[in-house]
Motif scaffolding. Sequence first.
Motif, PDB file in Angstrom:
ATOM      1  N   LEU A 114       0.823  -1.208   0.000  1.00  0.00           N
ATOM      2  CA  LEU A 114       0.000   0.000   0.000  1.00  0.00           C
ATOM      3  C   LEU A 114       0.863   1.266   0.000  1.00  0.00           C
ATOM      4  N   PHE A 115       1.927   1.268   0.801  1.00  0.00           N
ATOM      5  CA  PHE A 115       2.784   2.440   0.909  1.00  0.00           C
ATOM      6  C   PHE A 115       3.536   2.666  -0.407  1.00  0.00           C
ATOM      7  N   GLY A 116       4.087   1.608  -0.946  1.00  0.00           N
ATOM      8  CA  GLY A 116       4.826   1.724  -2.203  1.00  0.00           C
ATOM      9  C   GLY A 116       3.936   2.185  -3.343  1.00  0.00           C
ATOM     10  N   LEU A 117       2.740   1.624  -3.424  1.00  0.00           N
ATOM     11  CA  LEU A 117       1.794   2.000  -4.483  1.00  0.00           C
ATOM     12  C   LEU A 117       1.378   3.467  -4.344  1.00  0.00           C
ATOM     13  N   LEU A 118       1.196   3.911  -3.108  1.00  0.00           N
ATOM     14  CA  LEU A 118       0.836   5.301  -2.852  1.00  0.00           C
ATOM     15  C   LEU A 118       1.888   6.253  -3.432  1.00  0.00           C
ATOM     16  N   LEU A 119       3.158   5.970  -3.175  1.00  0.00           N
ATOM     17  CA  LEU A 119       4.238   6.833  -3.668  1.00  0.00           C
ATOM     18  C   LEU A 119       4.323   6.808  -5.191  1.00  0.00           C
ATOM     19  N   ARG A 120       4.175   5.634  -5.771  1.00  0.00           N
ATOM     20  CA  ARG A 120       4.280   5.516  -7.235  1.00  0.00           C
ATOM     21  C   ARG A 120       3.128   6.231  -7.929  1.00  0.00           C
ATOM     22  N   GLN A 121       1.906   6.062  -7.428  1.00  0.00           N
ATOM     23  CA  GLN A 121       0.742   6.686  -8.053  1.00  0.00           C
ATOM     24  C   GLN A 121       0.781   8.209  -7.931  1.00  0.00           C
ATOM     25  N   LEU A 122       1.229   8.698  -6.799  1.00  0.00           N
ATOM     26  CA  LEU A 122       1.325  10.146  -6.625  1.00  0.00           C
ATOM     27  C   LEU A 122       2.349  10.750  -7.584  1.00  0.00           C
ATOM     28  N   HIS A 123       3.463  10.079  -7.733  1.00  0.00           N
ATOM     29  CA  HIS A 123       4.503  10.548  -8.649  1.00  0.00           C
ATOM     30  C   HIS A 123       3.967  10.574 -10.086  1.00  0.00           C
ATOM     31  N   ALA A 124       3.263   9.508 -10.456  1.00  0.00           N
ATOM     32  CA  ALA A 124       2.741   9.408 -11.820  1.00  0.00           C
ATOM     33  C   ALA A 124       1.669  10.468 -12.081  1.00  0.00           C
ATOM     34  N   ARG A 125       0.838  10.727 -11.103  1.00  0.00           N
ATOM     35  CA  ARG A 125      -0.272  11.660 -11.299  1.00  0.00           C
ATOM     36  C   ARG A 125       0.190  13.117 -11.341  1.00  0.00           C
ATOM     37  N   THR A 126       1.136  13.463 -10.499  1.00  0.00           N
ATOM     38  CA  THR A 126       1.557  14.872 -10.383  1.00  0.00           C
ATOM     39  C   THR A 126       2.773  15.206 -11.237  1.00  0.00           C
ATOM     40  N   GLY A 127       3.540  14.200 -11.612  1.00  0.00           N
ATOM     41  CA  GLY A 127       4.779  14.452 -12.326  1.00  0.00           C
ATOM     42  C   GLY A 127       5.895  14.949 -11.425  1.00  0.00           C
ATOM     43  N   GLN A 128       5.624  15.022 -10.138  1.00  0.00           N
ATOM     44  CA  GLN A 128       6.618  15.437  -9.152  1.00  0.00           C
ATOM     45  C   GLN A 128       6.845  14.303  -8.162  1.00  0.00           C
ATOM     46  N   ARG A 129       8.104  14.126  -7.803  1.00  0.00           N
ATOM     47  CA  ARG A 129       8.367  13.131  -6.763  1.00  0.00           C
ATOM     48  C   ARG A 129       7.732  13.567  -5.441  1.00  0.00           C
ATOM     49  N   VAL A 130       7.516  12.625  -4.555  1.00  0.00           N
ATOM     50  CA  VAL A 130       6.665  12.805  -3.372  1.00  0.00           C
ATOM     51  C   VAL A 130       7.500  13.195  -2.152  1.00  0.00           C
ATOM     52  N   VAL A 131       6.884  13.944  -1.256  1.00  0.00           N
ATOM     53  CA  VAL A 131       7.482  14.290   0.036  1.00  0.00           C
ATOM     54  C   VAL A 131       6.888  13.368   1.104  1.00  0.00           C
ATOM     55  N   VAL A 132       7.752  12.769   1.927  1.00  0.00           N
ATOM     56  CA  VAL A 132       7.313  11.871   3.000  1.00  0.00           C
ATOM     57  C   VAL A 132       7.774  12.439   4.332  1.00  0.00           C
ATOM     58  N   LEU A 133       6.826  12.709   5.215  1.00  0.00           N
ATOM     59  CA  LEU A 133       7.129  13.288   6.522  1.00  0.00           C
ATOM     60  C   LEU A 133       6.595  12.381   7.622  1.00  0.00           C
ATOM     61  N   VAL A 134       7.472  11.969   8.533  1.00  0.00           N
ATOM     62  CA  VAL A 134       7.092  11.060   9.618  1.00  0.00           C
ATOM     63  C   VAL A 134       7.361  11.749  10.951  1.00  0.00           C
ATOM     64  N   ASP A 135       6.318  11.921  11.745  1.00  0.00           N
ATOM     65  CA  ASP A 135       6.425  12.589  13.044  1.00  0.00           C
ATOM     66  C   ASP A 135       6.321  11.553  14.161  1.00  0.00           C
ATOM     67  N   GLU A 136       7.188  11.692  15.183  1.00  0.00           N
ATOM     68  CA  GLU A 136       7.232  10.749  16.309  1.00  0.00           C
ATOM     69  C   GLU A 136       7.399   9.316  15.797  1.00  0.00           C
ATOM     70  N   TYR A 137       8.384   9.131  14.962  1.00  0.00           N
ATOM     71  CA  TYR A 137       8.610   7.848  14.308  1.00  0.00           C
ATOM     72  C   TYR A 137       8.839   6.706  15.300  1.00  0.00           C
ATOM     73  N   ASP A 138       9.300   7.033  16.513  1.00  0.00           N
ATOM     74  CA  ASP A 138       9.709   6.015  17.486  1.00  0.00           C
ATOM     75  C   ASP A 138       8.728   5.836  18.636  1.00  0.00           C
ATOM     76  N   LYS A 139       7.642   6.585  18.680  1.00  0.00           N
ATOM     77  CA  LYS A 139       6.753   6.561  19.831  1.00  0.00           C
ATOM     78  C   LYS A 139       6.196   5.173  20.148  1.00  0.00           C
ATOM     79  N   PRO A 140       5.784   4.363  19.162  1.00  0.00           N
ATOM     80  CA  PRO A 140       5.285   3.024  19.506  1.00  0.00           C
ATOM     81  C   PRO A 140       6.320   2.162  20.235  1.00  0.00           C
ATOM     82  N   ILE A 141       7.602   2.390  19.961  1.00  0.00           N
ATOM     83  CA  ILE A 141       8.643   1.640  20.670  1.00  0.00           C
ATOM     84  C   ILE A 141       8.816   2.198  22.069  1.00  0.00           C
TER      85      ILE A 141
END
Length: 538
Positions: free
Chosen positions: A149-176
């Motif tokens: 799902l994550f990989g497909l999301l990035l590929r489809q966004l790139h294809a639709r917009t013609g721009q590579r995607v920005v990925v922002l992760v907040d509190e990446y470690d909180k579950p640990i």
Amino acid sequence: MFEATMVGMITTPAPSPTAALPRKKLPIGIQTFARIREDGCYYVDKTSHILRLIDEGTHYFLSRPRRFGKSLLIDTIAELFEGNAALFTGLHAEQHWDWSQRCAVVRISFTDGVLHSRAALDSRILVLLQENYARLGLALPESKDITELFGLLLRQLHARTGQRVVVLVDEYDKPILDNITEPDVARQMRDGLRNLYSVIKGQDAHVRFAMLTGVSKFSKVSLFSGLNNLKDITIDERYSALCGYTDADVDTVFAPELAGLDRAEIRRWYNGYNWGGTSVYNPFDVLLLLDKRQFRPYWFETGTPTFLLDILHQRQTFTPSLEQRLSDLDLLSSFDVDHIETDALLFQTGYLTLLSQEEMLPGQWFYTLGFPNLEVRTSLNKALLPGLGVAASQALQQSAQLITLLRHNDFAGLHALFNAFFASIPNDWYRNNPIAHYEGYWASVFYSHFAALGLDIRLEDVTNKGRIDMTVLFNGQVYLFEFKVVDLVPEGHALAQILQRGYADKYRSRGEPIHLIGVEFSQQTRSVVGFEVGWPAV
């Protein structure tokens, strides 16, 4: 090499608030960039730092303690890439960003809630991915596989917009971190997050910019696996002030709020956090101070993790050593579910900060750690006293007595109080706690009482003839302490050492009364058996 500002030593008066500057709303608890800008709140412009990040790299990792503005930083970056130019009016980015290009931004945040199983984590990740599909206008696939799902999301966004995607992760470690006291669960969380973050590397061709923020810096091997292109800017002079307020920020942005507050005290209480460059204040402290107009440990009161205090006691941490500790980058980065270095834990959670750094040999950097400011020093030592056997109510009463006795130079009373420090500790506590059987314990109890009061203390105070165990500067007086552990009876070596080595010479130029105090502890009787007071020869 840098030298961090020494808190408590700056006496620059507060600038006079400029009458022309209007007062604004204090953004207490607001982590949304749009709301801050639209509601007319104070905002410290970080966009010059953000643009530099974007110009100089593509994949970043940043570790900062809690309540340091990480979420606001991530949200600001998102608004920038999404091209919401109106929000940046008057900021650095307004004239230095190409507003004609917009990028799709995938946002992942683990800020909300607490997860206690791998199944719960996977379910949360699926919800986050589904929300991104919906927000970005993509049809949701039927697959429940996270990486797919994550990989497909990035590929489809790139294809639709013609721009590579920005990925922002907040509190990446909180579950640990929420499960760090349950290693088995924490490992499951680590594996689940690694499954998610590995996609960022695998879909690199579709990613223009990625940034992950959190409190801790987990090993790349254990958590990020193949994501080896992350540029760690946690300790980087250029980005030391990326989160937090600098002295200049406080003096300019918040100038209308400073009237009636002692500017030097603001520095002493809240400044001093440093990651290799400019020292900063915790924003939460500054905003609460400006709102309530009282000096309090606002950041510390939001919650100190109990596991941190437990680890310090289990490892028999000599609390005076927290004033200054030598470390290196490997130790500061040694943080994983199965292995947490004490220095790494204290540094990454914000209880210690960089006081200085030096490249001793090419590529060999050594870092001196210590308390950032008065808030952390007093609050942490106060919190550590129960782990040393001192009940919180007793510590409060003894602290009040200590101040009164020092003010009156009542040395007989001090002797009695020092004995009370240990006499009030239950016998069962001594029997059940190994920490009571090592020599540093006695000095730790003694020191933590003083440090919890916020007194001006110098530990291992260097002179040309040796080191003074502890110097206390208070009420226009100088107190020099030397500690010794003896068997049963006093030996008089503590005071003799102060006199023989002329420790007082260092402080004669102050023109203040100097008191020499030798303290001897007996492990067998659990008491102060020697307490001698002397004065330097004229």
